[in-house]
Design a protein around this motif. Structure first.
Motif, mmCIF file in Angstrom:
data_model
loop_
_atom_site.group_PDB
_atom_site.id
_atom_site.type_symbol
_atom_site.label_atom_id
_atom_site.label_comp_id
_atom_site.label_asym_id
_atom_site.label_seq_id
_atom_site.Cartn_x
_atom_site.Cartn_y
_atom_site.Cartn_z
ATOM 1 N N SER A 1 55.202 64.314 0.917
ATOM 2 C CA SER A 1 54.704 64.243 -0.454
ATOM 3 C C SER A 1 55.855 63.733 -1.305
ATOM 4 N N ASP B 1 50.282 64.088 1.908
ATOM 5 C CA ASP B 1 49.718 64.274 0.571
ATOM 6 C C ASP B 1 48.871 63.049 0.222
ATOM 7 N N GLU C 1 47.465 62.461 -2.451
ATOM 8 C CA GLU C 1 47.627 62.117 -3.865
ATOM 9 C C GLU C 1 49.022 61.584 -4.187
ATOM 10 N N THR D 1 43.898 66.515 -0.058
ATOM 11 C CA THR D 1 43.169 65.664 -0.996
ATOM 12 C C THR D 1 43.232 66.232 -2.405
ATOM 13 N N GLY D 2 42.857 65.388 -3.355
ATOM 14 C CA GLY D 2 42.875 65.793 -4.750
ATOM 15 C C GLY D 2 41.765 66.761 -5.104
ATOM 16 N N ARG D 3 40.660 66.689 -4.369
ATOM 17 C CA ARG D 3 39.507 67.560 -4.633
ATOM 18 C C ARG D 3 38.617 67.583 -3.401
ATOM 19 N N ASP E 1 36.645 64.543 -2.066
ATOM 20 C CA ASP E 1 37.339 63.427 -1.429
ATOM 21 C C ASP E 1 37.320 63.508 0.096
ATOM 22 N N ARG F 1 42.719 70.220 -2.998
ATOM 23 C CA ARG F 1 43.396 70.943 -4.072
ATOM 24 C C ARG F 1 42.340 71.630 -4.919
#
Length: 136
Positions: free
Chosen positions: A17, A67, A69, A96-98, A101, A116
């Protein structure tokens, strides 16, 4: 006998990340070892895509955590690259961001996805499951 038994080595995890706080969240969620009295996890943290590719190409890993993102080079594209280019690629976990995804992460060929906000129980369980499958 010398009495000096070789110590079992813990799993080796490559963690990518560009955000050190994300790397810290993952390490804290998983903990220093998978369970009590297990060997310590050997973490290698990297912050660039080039470092991921180099490490994956030159060293043996039990798991790669990416990561999705990350800026400039996200983990989903890196996951697909590793799966297509690394012979016997280790399992790959994409953050993932959400949750929505997950469909995109399937394109990445990732073995697992954690959305996340990162839930410690979910991260630890997913990492343990991937490592158990890799060592079987």
């Amino acid at each position: 006998m010398t009495g000096a038994e070789p110590q079992p080595t813990g799993p080796r995890i490559l963690l990518y990340s560009d955000d050190r706080t994300v790397r810290e969240q993952v390490r804290l969620a998983v903990g220093p070892r998978l369970r009590a009295h297990a060997p310590a996890i050997d973490w290698q943290e990297v912050a660039t895509a080039a470092a991921v590719v180099k490490a994956a190409d030159t060293e043996r890993w039990d798991l790669v955590v990416l990561d999705g993102e990350a800026d400039k080079a996200g983990g989903m594209g890196l996951a697909r690259q590793l799966k297509n280019e690394i012979y016997e690629c280790p399992p790959v976990l994409v953050l993932t961001g959400r949750a929505e995804d997950a469909w995109l992460a399937s394109w990445s060929l990732a073995d697992a996805v954690v959305p996340r906000p990162l839930d410690a129980v979910s991260v630890q369980g997913t990492v343990a499951g991937l490592l158990a499958g890799a060592r079987a």
